[in-house]
Write a protein that holds these residues in place. Structure first.
Motif, PDB file in Angstrom:
ATOM      1  N   VAL A  18       0.829  -1.208   0.000  1.00  0.00           N
ATOM      2  CA  VAL A  18       0.000   0.000   0.000  1.00  0.00           C
ATOM      3  C   VAL A  18       0.863   1.259   0.000  1.00  0.00           C
ATOM      4  O   VAL A  18       0.681   2.150  -0.834  1.00  0.00           O
ATOM      5  CB  VAL A  18      -0.958   0.019   1.217  1.00  0.00           C
ATOM      6  CG1 VAL A  18      -1.711   1.342   1.294  1.00  0.00           C
ATOM      7  CG2 VAL A  18      -1.932  -1.150   1.158  1.00  0.00           C
ATOM      8  N   VAL A  19       1.824   1.354   0.922  1.00  0.00           N
ATOM      9  CA  VAL A  19       2.542   2.621   1.114  1.00  0.00           C
ATOM     10  C   VAL A  19       3.529   2.942   0.011  1.00  0.00           C
ATOM     11  O   VAL A  19       3.835   4.114  -0.226  1.00  0.00           O
ATOM     12  CB  VAL A  19       3.257   2.696   2.493  1.00  0.00           C
ATOM     13  CG1 VAL A  19       2.251   2.561   3.620  1.00  0.00           C
ATOM     14  CG2 VAL A  19       4.374   1.676   2.627  1.00  0.00           C
ATOM     15  N   GLN A  20       4.048   1.943  -0.699  1.00  0.00           N
ATOM     16  CA  GLN A  20       5.058   2.233  -1.710  1.00  0.00           C
ATOM     17  C   GLN A  20       4.453   2.592  -3.070  1.00  0.00           C
ATOM     18  O   GLN A  20       5.163   3.017  -3.964  1.00  0.00           O
ATOM     19  CB  GLN A  20       6.047   1.069  -1.842  1.00  0.00           C
ATOM     20  CG  GLN A  20       5.445  -0.225  -2.322  1.00  0.00           C
ATOM     21  CD  GLN A  20       5.434  -0.376  -3.832  1.00  0.00           C
ATOM     22  OE1 GLN A  20       6.233   0.217  -4.551  1.00  0.00           O
ATOM     23  NE2 GLN A  20       4.513  -1.168  -4.313  1.00  0.00           N
ATOM     24  N   ARG A  21       3.151   2.473  -3.226  1.00  0.00           N
ATOM     25  CA  ARG A  21       2.500   2.783  -4.507  1.00  0.00           C
ATOM     26  C   ARG A  21       1.949   4.209  -4.468  1.00  0.00           C
ATOM     27  O   ARG A  21       1.040   4.515  -3.698  1.00  0.00           O
ATOM     28  CB  ARG A  21       1.397   1.775  -4.776  1.00  0.00           C
ATOM     29  CG  ARG A  21       1.982   0.391  -5.016  1.00  0.00           C
ATOM     30  CD  ARG A  21       0.985  -0.739  -5.138  1.00  0.00           C
ATOM     31  NE  ARG A  21      -0.262  -0.385  -5.773  1.00  0.00           N
ATOM     32  CZ  ARG A  21      -1.410  -0.962  -5.466  1.00  0.00           C
ATOM     33  NH1 ARG A  21      -1.479  -1.872  -4.527  1.00  0.00           N
ATOM     34  NH2 ARG A  21      -2.509  -0.622  -6.093  1.00  0.00           N
ATOM     35  N   PRO A  39      -3.682   8.869  -2.039  1.00  0.00           N
ATOM     36  CA  PRO A  39      -4.944   9.522  -1.657  1.00  0.00           C
ATOM     37  C   PRO A  39      -5.844   8.643  -0.778  1.00  0.00           C
ATOM     38  O   PRO A  39      -6.658   9.155  -0.013  1.00  0.00           O
ATOM     39  CB  PRO A  39      -5.627   9.811  -2.988  1.00  0.00           C
ATOM     40  CG  PRO A  39      -4.539   9.788  -4.000  1.00  0.00           C
ATOM     41  CD  PRO A  39      -3.531   8.798  -3.486  1.00  0.00           C
ATOM     42  N   ALA A  40      -5.688   7.339  -0.880  1.00  0.00           N
ATOM     43  CA  ALA A  40      -6.519   6.426  -0.099  1.00  0.00           C
ATOM     44  C   ALA A  40      -6.164   6.415   1.380  1.00  0.00           C
ATOM     45  O   ALA A  40      -7.006   6.104   2.219  1.00  0.00           O
ATOM     46  CB  ALA A  40      -6.427   5.005  -0.670  1.00  0.00           C
ATOM     47  N   VAL A  60       2.882   8.602 -10.604  1.00  0.00           N
ATOM     48  CA  VAL A  60       4.306   8.458 -10.888  1.00  0.00           C
ATOM     49  C   VAL A  60       4.608   9.197 -12.180  1.00  0.00           C
ATOM     50  O   VAL A  60       3.925   9.015 -13.187  1.00  0.00           O
ATOM     51  CB  VAL A  60       4.698   6.973 -11.012  1.00  0.00           C
ATOM     52  CG1 VAL A  60       6.146   6.830 -11.476  1.00  0.00           C
ATOM     53  CG2 VAL A  60       4.488   6.253  -9.687  1.00  0.00           C
ATOM     54  N   LEU A  61       5.626  10.038 -12.145  1.00  0.00           N
ATOM     55  CA  LEU A  61       6.069  10.747 -13.343  1.00  0.00           C
ATOM     56  C   LEU A  61       7.152   9.951 -14.065  1.00  0.00           C
ATOM     57  O   LEU A  61       7.166   9.887 -15.292  1.00  0.00           O
ATOM     58  CB  LEU A  61       6.592  12.136 -12.986  1.00  0.00           C
ATOM     59  CG  LEU A  61       5.579  13.086 -12.350  1.00  0.00           C
ATOM     60  CD1 LEU A  61       6.257  14.375 -11.909  1.00  0.00           C
ATOM     61  CD2 LEU A  61       4.437  13.373 -13.315  1.00  0.00           C
ATOM     62  N   SER A  62       8.076   9.366 -13.287  1.00  0.00           N
ATOM     63  CA  SER A  62       9.138   8.568 -13.901  1.00  0.00           C
ATOM     64  C   SER A  62       9.845   7.744 -12.833  1.00  0.00           C
ATOM     65  O   SER A  62       9.867   8.109 -11.660  1.00  0.00           O
ATOM     66  CB  SER A  62      10.164   9.467 -14.606  1.00  0.00           C
ATOM     67  OG  SER A  62      10.831  10.293 -13.671  1.00  0.00           O
ATOM     68  N   GLY A  66      11.256   2.912  -7.396  1.00  0.00           N
ATOM     69  CA  GLY A  66      12.097   2.830  -6.206  1.00  0.00           C
ATOM     70  C   GLY A  66      12.814   4.139  -5.919  1.00  0.00           C
ATOM     71  O   GLY A  66      12.257   5.226  -6.111  1.00  0.00           O
ATOM     72  N   PHE A  67      14.070   4.029  -5.463  1.00  0.00           N
ATOM     73  CA  PHE A  67      14.863   5.213  -5.145  1.00  0.00           C
ATOM     74  C   PHE A  67      14.996   6.091  -6.380  1.00  0.00           C
ATOM     75  O   PHE A  67      15.320   5.615  -7.458  1.00  0.00           O
ATOM     76  CB  PHE A  67      16.251   4.789  -4.640  1.00  0.00           C
ATOM     77  CG  PHE A  67      17.087   5.948  -4.178  1.00  0.00           C
ATOM     78  CD1 PHE A  67      16.947   6.454  -2.905  1.00  0.00           C
ATOM     79  CD2 PHE A  67      17.998   6.543  -5.035  1.00  0.00           C
ATOM     80  CE1 PHE A  67      17.710   7.529  -2.477  1.00  0.00           C
ATOM     81  CE2 PHE A  67      18.766   7.614  -4.620  1.00  0.00           C
ATOM     82  CZ  PHE A  67      18.615   8.116  -3.337  1.00  0.00           C
ATOM     83  N   GLY A  68      14.715   7.386  -6.219  1.00  0.00           N
ATOM     84  CA  GLY A  68      14.811   8.325  -7.339  1.00  0.00           C
ATOM     85  C   GLY A  68      13.526   8.504  -8.123  1.00  0.00           C
ATOM     86  O   GLY A  68      13.459   9.372  -8.996  1.00  0.00           O
ATOM     87  N   ARG A  69      12.516   7.688  -7.839  1.00  0.00           N
ATOM     88  CA  ARG A  69      11.233   7.831  -8.539  1.00  0.00           C
ATOM     89  C   ARG A  69      10.715   9.252  -8.357  1.00  0.00           C
ATOM     90  O   ARG A  69      10.824   9.836  -7.290  1.00  0.00           O
ATOM     91  CB  ARG A  69      10.225   6.823  -7.975  1.00  0.00           C
ATOM     92  CG  ARG A  69       8.839   6.954  -8.607  1.00  0.00           C
ATOM     93  CD  ARG A  69       7.881   5.930  -8.047  1.00  0.00           C
ATOM     94  NE  ARG A  69       7.400   6.330  -6.731  1.00  0.00           N
ATOM     95  CZ  ARG A  69       6.822   5.499  -5.871  1.00  0.00           C
ATOM     96  NH1 ARG A  69       6.683   4.218  -6.156  1.00  0.00           N
ATOM     97  NH2 ARG A  69       6.408   5.945  -4.702  1.00  0.00           N
ATOM     98  N   ARG A  70      10.172   9.805  -9.414  1.00  0.00           N
ATOM     99  CA  ARG A  70       9.574  11.132  -9.345  1.00  0.00           C
ATOM    100  C   ARG A  70       8.065  10.965  -9.423  1.00  0.00           C
ATOM    101  O   ARG A  70       7.563  10.173 -10.219  1.00  0.00           O
ATOM    102  CB  ARG A  70      10.095  12.014 -10.473  1.00  0.00           C
ATOM    103  CG  ARG A  70      11.630  12.165 -10.370  1.00  0.00           C
ATOM    104  CD  ARG A  70      12.216  13.256 -11.216  1.00  0.00           C
ATOM    105  NE  ARG A  70      11.814  14.602 -10.841  1.00  0.00           N
ATOM    106  CZ  ARG A  70      12.172  15.263  -9.743  1.00  0.00           C
ATOM    107  NH1 ARG A  70      12.932  14.687  -8.853  1.00  0.00           N
ATOM    108  NH2 ARG A  70      11.772  16.488  -9.516  1.00  0.00           N
TER     109      ARG A  70
END
Length: 148
Positions: free
Chosen positions: A20-23, A28-29, A39-41, A44-48
């Motif tokens: 749940v928390v990593q998505r 909003p839920a 997700v823009l791009s 994991g680490f560095g995800r925008r």
């Protein structure tokens, strides 16, 4: 710097809570004050990601901590006139398996660096509300993780 944290026990395994928390699309839920997220791009680490607050403000955020399945953190930046006026918020979600009771201990941490002394004073006045929002988020996350 202003730090607010809250924790709660969630009666679900770490892997379920992590899902749940990593998505970003799930924010909003469960995270109070978030109206939309995408997700823009990256992963994991560095995800925008783009996070839209309930009051309409949208912030780009970057994942700055990612240790599957126990820690995710992201930084949101609001830019003002010049680097000195830049404000930022970091949000961390730390998950710890609860060996005694089963389930997961979830710790939510919000760290804010306000843009100047006036904003800092206003933020300190609103600390009680930030804490209440974190408690609401934990309750929502508990319900969401229980559904699985």
């Amino acid at each position: 710097m202003i730090l607010v944290e809250r924790s709660a026990h969630v009666a679900a395994p770490v892997e379920v809570v992590w899902d749940v928390v990593q998505r970003a699309e799930q924010l909003p839920a469960w995270l109070a004050g978030v109206r939309a997220a995408e997700v823009l791009s990256g992963e994991g680490f560095g995800r925008r990601q783009l996070v839209q607050a309930g009051r309409g403000a949208a912030h780009e955020a970057e994942v700055i901590a990612f240790q599957e399945p126990t820690l995710i953190g992201w930084r949101e930046r609001a830019k003002g006139a010049g680097a000195r006026a830049e404000a930022r918020t970091e949000i961390y979600v730390q998950l710890t398996p609860d060996e005694e009771e089963g389930g997961t201990v979830v710790r939510l941490i919000v760290v804010r660096w306000p843009a100047g002394p006036v904003k800092a004073a206003l933020l300190r006045l609103g600390l009680r509300r930030v804490g209440a929002d974190l408690e609401d988020s934990l309750a929502r996350l508990t319900d969401l993780a229980a559904v699985g």
